[in-house]
Design a protein around this motif. Sequence first.
Motif, short mmCIF file in Angstrom:
data_model
loop_
_atom_site.label_atom_id
_atom_site.label_comp_id
_atom_site.label_asym_id
_atom_site.label_seq_id
_atom_site.Cartn_x
_atom_site.Cartn_y
_atom_site.Cartn_z
N ALA A 221 0.82 -1.21 0.00
CA ALA A 221 0.00 0.00 0.00
C ALA A 221 0.85 1.26 0.00
CB ALA A 221 -0.93 -0.01 1.21
N ARG A 222 2.05 1.17 0.57
CA ARG A 222 2.95 2.33 0.58
C ARG A 222 3.68 2.51 -0.75
NH1 ARG A 222 2.76 5.93 5.04
NH2 ARG A 222 1.90 4.75 6.80
N GLY A 223 3.53 1.55 -1.65
CA GLY A 223 4.13 1.68 -2.98
C GLY A 223 5.59 1.30 -3.06
N HIS A 224 6.09 0.56 -2.07
CA HIS A 224 7.50 0.16 -2.10
C HIS A 224 7.70 -1.01 -3.06
CE1 HIS A 224 8.37 2.80 1.23
NE2 HIS A 224 7.51 2.18 2.02
N ASP A 225 8.94 -1.17 -3.51
CA ASP A 225 9.29 -2.27 -4.40
C ASP A 225 9.19 -3.58 -3.62
OD1 ASP A 225 10.45 -4.14 -6.07
OD2 ASP A 225 12.26 -2.97 -6.48
N PRO A 226 8.31 -4.51 -4.03
CA PRO A 226 8.15 -5.75 -3.28
C PRO A 226 9.42 -6.61 -3.24
CG PRO A 226 7.01 -5.87 -5.39
CD PRO A 226 7.43 -4.44 -5.20
N ALA A 227 10.37 -6.34 -4.13
CA ALA A 227 11.61 -7.11 -4.12
C ALA A 227 12.38 -6.95 -2.82
CB ALA A 227 12.49 -6.71 -5.30
N HIS A 228 12.10 -5.87 -2.07
CA HIS A 228 12.83 -5.61 -0.84
C HIS A 228 12.02 -5.95 0.41
CE1 HIS A 228 16.04 -3.76 -3.10
NE2 HIS A 228 15.19 -2.95 -3.69
#
Length: 373
Positions: A221-228
């Motif tokens: 939801a915060r828009g961060h890269d899911p890879a991390h």
Amino acid sequence: MRFQLLDIVFNPPHPVTGEAVPPADRLARVVETAVLAEEVGLDSFAVGERHAGDVLSSAPTVILGAIAARTSRILLSTGVTVLSLLDPVRVAEDLATVDQLSRGRLEIVIGKGNETLQYPLLGLDITKQYEYLEENYELLRLLLSQEEVSWSGRHRPDLERATTLPRPFAGPFRIWHGSATSQFAVDLAARWGDPIVSANALQPRENYGVLIDRYREQYAARGHDPAHAYVGSGSGGLFLADTTEQAIEQFRPIYEGMVARADLRRHEPGAVGKVTSFRTIEEAVERGPALVGSPERVVEKILDYHASFGHDLQSVSINHLLEPHHQEDVLRRFAEEVVPVVQAEVSTDLWTERDDRRAAGFTAVTRTPVGAA
């Protein structure tokens, strides 16, 4: 999957013999065990932090400094840095010193801690533990990433153009967030795009799974890269024998002694995360997170938990009450008979060259099971 050995440096007397390990010997064994963990190829060694009870980890950065001087490859970590109790300026100074001594082999885990007696001991209000954690974390981030920091907060004096020394070895080291009982820690991690480590030690897996699921939802939801969005998982202790039945019987006195000693604290029955939900060794092995059994059973259990958690990092602890030679045997068997088998089934980018946020001085190597092509 990546693997870590964690020592919180508990040092209570043996529940059967009543004998206690002298503090100097216990601390020396922590360092020697870290050296062995590097020798057998584990990825990381973590030192806990507590300031009350039969625990010798009140100065974890001192211990990590000793380990840094004796090792050259293994990643160093904390489990956890009890940031709610600490001055972020001193945390930045102390941990950056470890980062320099290890030449960039440091990542840390932060949290509020699981020991309520620490707060009155250090003159802090436990009802503000989450306020302290949030404010101290945000200041620590600034101190590690910037020089001449000017800052104003609620719980410590203001800073004006403050620079902590030494600086980190190669820029800010990665910070994980410890997750055990509350949404606050996972929400804080998700807000900043940081990874988490689930304690996964005392409760049914569903309790931890709810927090892990929330973390991933909030992270997205915060828009961060899911890879991390890496997730680590603890365990309820590690003990190996040729058969699971042998492991249960051999570990029974220690497990029952730990439960009995915890009962002496007289926590409220509903004190979530303070006491184990599994009163017997059979319950802990069958329904809980304890990694007690044959190597094959422990592999099966880690993979079973991975199906629930999807975790990238498995952290384990070996009880210090075992004789040193027995601790070494368990660790070697784990490294040789469990780790490579799990890694053949579960892959992750964590700490590999594809992980661009990993510690500057560390790149993991995946071991191949014996006999594999």
